[in-house]
Design a protein around this motif. Structure first.
Motif, PDB file in Angstrom:
ATOM      1  N   PRO A 463       0.816  -1.226   0.000  1.00  0.00           N
ATOM      2  CA  PRO A 463       0.000   0.000   0.000  1.00  0.00           C
ATOM      3  C   PRO A 463       0.846   1.271   0.000  1.00  0.00           C
ATOM      4  O   PRO A 463       0.449   2.279  -0.594  1.00  0.00           O
ATOM      5  CB  PRO A 463      -0.813  -0.111   1.301  1.00  0.00           C
ATOM      6  N   ALA A 464       2.016   1.223   0.659  1.00  0.00           N
ATOM      7  CA  ALA A 464       2.877   2.408   0.686  1.00  0.00           C
ATOM      8  C   ALA A 464       3.356   2.760  -0.710  1.00  0.00           C
ATOM      9  O   ALA A 464       3.373   3.932  -1.110  1.00  0.00           O
ATOM     10  CB  ALA A 464       4.068   2.171   1.615  1.00  0.00           C
ATOM     11  N   MET A 465       3.755   1.742  -1.498  1.00  0.00           N
ATOM     12  CA  MET A 465       4.212   2.001  -2.866  1.00  0.00           C
ATOM     13  C   MET A 465       3.060   2.505  -3.733  1.00  0.00           C
ATOM     14  O   MET A 465       3.235   3.425  -4.543  1.00  0.00           O
ATOM     15  CB  MET A 465       4.810   0.727  -3.457  1.00  0.00           C
ATOM     16  N   THR A 466       1.883   1.904  -3.568  1.00  0.00           N
ATOM     17  CA  THR A 466       0.718   2.363  -4.342  1.00  0.00           C
ATOM     18  C   THR A 466       0.330   3.782  -3.952  1.00  0.00           C
ATOM     19  O   THR A 466      -0.096   4.580  -4.803  1.00  0.00           O
ATOM     20  CB  THR A 466      -0.468   1.408  -4.114  1.00  0.00           C
ATOM     21  N   TYR A 467       0.474   4.106  -2.683  1.00  0.00           N
ATOM     22  CA  TYR A 467       0.178   5.463  -2.209  1.00  0.00           C
ATOM     23  C   TYR A 467       1.100   6.480  -2.880  1.00  0.00           C
ATOM     24  O   TYR A 467       0.654   7.553  -3.303  1.00  0.00           O
ATOM     25  CB  TYR A 467       0.343   5.514  -0.690  1.00  0.00           C
ATOM     26  N   LEU A 468       2.382   6.149  -3.004  1.00  0.00           N
ATOM     27  CA  LEU A 468       3.311   7.046  -3.689  1.00  0.00           C
ATOM     28  C   LEU A 468       2.886   7.281  -5.134  1.00  0.00           C
ATOM     29  O   LEU A 468       2.963   8.399  -5.644  1.00  0.00           O
ATOM     30  CB  LEU A 468       4.733   6.460  -3.658  1.00  0.00           C
ATOM     31  N   VAL A 469       2.431   6.217  -5.802  1.00  0.00           N
ATOM     32  CA  VAL A 469       1.971   6.345  -7.189  1.00  0.00           C
ATOM     33  C   VAL A 469       0.774   7.274  -7.267  1.00  0.00           C
ATOM     34  O   VAL A 469       0.699   8.163  -8.124  1.00  0.00           O
ATOM     35  CB  VAL A 469       1.625   4.959  -7.773  1.00  0.00           C
ATOM     36  N   ASP A 470      -0.202   7.097  -6.367  1.00  0.00           N
ATOM     37  CA  ASP A 470      -1.418   7.914  -6.407  1.00  0.00           C
ATOM     38  C   ASP A 470      -1.155   9.371  -6.021  1.00  0.00           C
ATOM     39  O   ASP A 470      -1.817  10.277  -6.531  1.00  0.00           O
ATOM     40  CB  ASP A 470      -2.472   7.329  -5.467  1.00  0.00           C
ATOM     41  N   VAL A 471      -0.200   9.601  -5.127  1.00  0.00           N
ATOM     42  CA  VAL A 471       0.098  10.964  -4.698  1.00  0.00           C
ATOM     43  C   VAL A 471       0.849  11.728  -5.775  1.00  0.00           C
ATOM     44  O   VAL A 471       0.531  12.880  -6.085  1.00  0.00           O
ATOM     45  CB  VAL A 471       0.911  10.957  -3.385  1.00  0.00           C
ATOM     46  N   PHE A 472       1.841  11.082  -6.381  1.00  0.00           N
ATOM     47  CA  PHE A 472       2.749  11.815  -7.269  1.00  0.00           C
ATOM     48  C   PHE A 472       2.407  11.668  -8.747  1.00  0.00           C
ATOM     49  O   PHE A 472       3.008  12.343  -9.578  1.00  0.00           O
ATOM     50  CB  PHE A 472       4.198  11.375  -7.006  1.00  0.00           C
ATOM     51  N   THR A 473       1.478  10.806  -9.097  1.00  0.00           N
ATOM     52  CA  THR A 473       0.938  10.648 -10.450  1.00  0.00           C
ATOM     53  C   THR A 473       1.985  10.854 -11.546  1.00  0.00           C
ATOM     54  O   THR A 473       2.700   9.939 -11.896  1.00  0.00           O
ATOM     55  CB  THR A 473      -0.266  11.591 -10.647  1.00  0.00           C
ATOM     56  N   VAL A 474       2.073  12.071 -12.090  1.00  0.00           N
ATOM     57  CA  VAL A 474       2.968  12.356 -13.219  1.00  0.00           C
ATOM     58  C   VAL A 474       4.405  11.974 -12.906  1.00  0.00           C
ATOM     59  O   VAL A 474       5.128  11.453 -13.755  1.00  0.00           O
ATOM     60  CB  VAL A 474       2.890  13.847 -13.606  1.00  0.00           C
ATOM     61  N   HIS A 475       4.848  12.236 -11.682  1.00  0.00           N
ATOM     62  CA  HIS A 475       6.229  11.950 -11.292  1.00  0.00           C
ATOM     63  C   HIS A 475       6.320  10.745 -10.359  1.00  0.00           C
ATOM     64  O   HIS A 475       7.217  10.647  -9.527  1.00  0.00           O
ATOM     65  CB  HIS A 475       6.837  13.178 -10.610  1.00  0.00           C
ATOM     66  N   ALA A 476       5.380   9.807 -10.513  1.00  0.00           N
ATOM     67  CA  ALA A 476       5.341   8.638  -9.631  1.00  0.00           C
ATOM     68  C   ALA A 476       6.605   7.807  -9.735  1.00  0.00           C
ATOM     69  O   ALA A 476       7.096   7.275  -8.730  1.00  0.00           O
ATOM     70  CB  ALA A 476       4.121   7.779  -9.965  1.00  0.00           C
TER      71      ALA A 476
END
Length: 543
Positions: A463-476
């Motif tokens: 979930p932590a890695m997925t959270y980073l993807v959802d937060v930073f989107t363009v720069h995930a």
């Protein structure tokens, strides 16, 4: 033949971001469906075309583009009126990897999945043979006994920073072949090492080049498999990083007992060599921007028209690609509070895994008298726990997110309820493992304890890695690279003191110390669920 997904209609902003993340780069670098750097201003956010310029949001945590600017040439391309733009020859073009035969597609996925399973497996496969290595090299240093295992992960920290931008310039295939060949070379070199220094250096380079399938695999699957079928391929591919490090010591334990520690490396080299031969004959380039660029160069030579250019051509120089791949992750790690806190927590949990890898053999040998191949079975609880954790996290986490997406109120913080379950369980697992070993309880008790540790690690990590993807989107991808570097450095260096810790504190208090650190971080997902959005809106990260 069905129309390849996302290539003959305007891809949405989310599709561009998703494709870029799977390919391991930020969404302002061209992927198979274009990039957010090239989008016309007259299209809404959810219907963006990959061929006009875009000023990417300065603050990645805001999650939306700050401004769009139009470009006359790009408008002409969107309209399909520029005859100098090279793209696929229709929806059934056989050069398009999405149009390859089922056998060719899945054959490639299988080879990549085997490599992705093999390289994490090699990180820990020889762990049961550490005492033999120490004896053969006449070393008694507890620090070196830990470092020879974890140095492999240090290579994981540096390899991806070079492999990712190189794949954007030269394609995935040459990186697969080159890195696999060098991985085999350094694996054999480690097997024939004559002293500790040689062995550690070769192990480092094994990790550096062995990380290629982890960096490139997601992009390869995205190149080949449509979105509707991608879940199955991704599940097969993701099993490698999850269970590979835990299965490795079980195989290695029996192999080392029968043939010696060097055969753990020969085994890896043999399997990798077989995959390399298959890859040479069966794998082809899958990156659409690279395929189209080669097609464009061929047509320029044939027609003499120097104005021809690929529809997916990048406007980034090699220097910019390296800058974005190396500088961005560092800036995000130190300037974004969300990226920093999440990355540190991921690094700590990942480090726990390698503390266990480097000490399991000694613990079960000293406390339970396990020797040879039986010692490798001590990793079984950890592996089963990780596997169950991955299943629970994938299914329940996706259900929670899907529920909020359908309701229209989804935020990245909705990824964290599963993490909030795993965080409190992590210290419980360490307390159970440590004190059951300390008092010599039946071996199944610490096995259950390490199973709980593996289970909770996955509930925190994924979930932590997925959270980073959802937060930073363009720069995930840059956020994930920052997390990869930090966790690899932690996992390589912190376990060096594990043996001394256990010697000074005992297995009970030593593992309790790890549990107490986990207790300190346990409130973190709850705090982010409540305050994460507020932190994101106040972010001042400028890239």
């Amino acid at each position: 033949m069905s129309k390849p997904d996302g290539l003959y209609r305007h891809p949405t902003r989310s599709e561009i971001i998703e494709q870029a993340i799977m390919e391991g780069h930020d969404a302002d670098i061209p992927s198979n469906v274009g990039s957010l750097r090239q989008i016309p201003s007259n299209l809404p956010d959810d219907d963006l075309h990959p061929h006009q310029s875009l000023a990417i949001e300065a603050d990645p945590e805001k999650g939306r583009a700050a401004s769009l600017s139009s470009d006359d040439d790009a408008t002409e391309e969107v309209a399909g009126e520029d005859p100098n733009i090279i793209f696929w020859d229709g929806p059934d073009d056989p050069q398009n990897p999405l149009n390859w035969s089922v056998l060719k597609k899945w054959g490639t996925v299988v080879i990549v999945s085997i490599l992705t399973f093999l390289t994490p497996l090699a990180s820990s496969m020889f762990a049961p043979g550490v005492p033999e290595v120490m004896r053969d090299f006449h070393s008694t240093s507890n620090m070196l006994s830990s470092f020879m295992v974890s140095v492999y992960v240090l290579g994981f920290a540096f390899g991806p920073l070079l492999i990712a931008p190189l794949s954007e310039m030269y394609g995935r295939l040459i990186l697969y072949h080159g890195c696999t060949a060098l991985f085999i070379v350094f694996t054999i070199a480690a097997a024939v090492s004559t002293n500790m220094s040689m062995f550690i250096v070769f192990r480092f380079f094994m990790g550096t080049f062995g990380g290629a399938p982890l960096v490139l695999g997601g992009g390869t699957i995205a190149d080949l498999i449509s979105r509707e079928q991608r879940g199955t391929a991704m599940s097969v591919w993701m099993m490698g990083p999850t269970i590979g490090p835990c299965v490795g010591p079980i195989i290695g334990g029996f192999l080392i007992q029968a043939k010696g520690w060097r055969w753990a490396f020969y085994f890896v080299a043999i399997v990798a060599g077989a995959c390399f031969i298959m890859a040479i004959f069966l794998m082809k380039e899958t990156s659409a921007p690279v395929i189209l660029e080669r097609k464009t160069k061929r047509l320029r030579a044939e027609t003499g028209n120097l104005k021809l250019r690929s529809k997916l051509a990048s406007d980034l120089s090699p220097r910019d690609l390296f800058k974005f791949s190396i500088v961005r992750p560092v800036k995000m790690l130190f300037l974004s509070p969300i990226c920093l806190i999440i990355s540190v927590y991921i690094a700590i949990t990942y480090t726990y895994l390698y503390i266990l890898f480097t000490t399991f053999t000694g613990v079960y040998k000293n406390q339970y008298g396990w020797k040879g191949g039986i010692a490798g079975l001590s990793f079984l609880g950890l592996g089963v726990g990780c596997l169950i954790g991955q299943f629970i996290c994938t299914n329940i986490g996706n259900r929670i997110a899907s529920k909020h997406i359908k309701a229209g109120d989804f935020t990245p913080e909705h990824r964290l309820p599963v993490m909030a379950v795993g965080a409190p369980l992590l210290p419980v697992g360490f307390f159970l493992y440590g004190w059951s070993v300390q008092y010599g309880l039946h071996f199944m008790v610490p096995i259950v304890g390490t199973g709980l540790v593996g289970f909770s690690l996955l509930l925190v990590f994924m979930p932590a890695m997925t959270y980073l993807v959802d937060v930073f989107t363009v720069h995930a991808a840059s956020a994930m690279a920052a997390s990869t570097v930090s966790r690899s450095l932690f996992a390589a260096l912190v376990p060096l003191s594990a043996e001394k810790m256990y010697a000074a504190m005992g297995y009970g208090w030593g593992n309790s110390l790890l549990g107490f650190v986990a207790v300190l971080f346990a409130p973190m997902p709850f705090l982010f669920i409540k305050y994460g959005e507020r932190i994101r809106t106040r972010s001042t990260v400028k890239l």
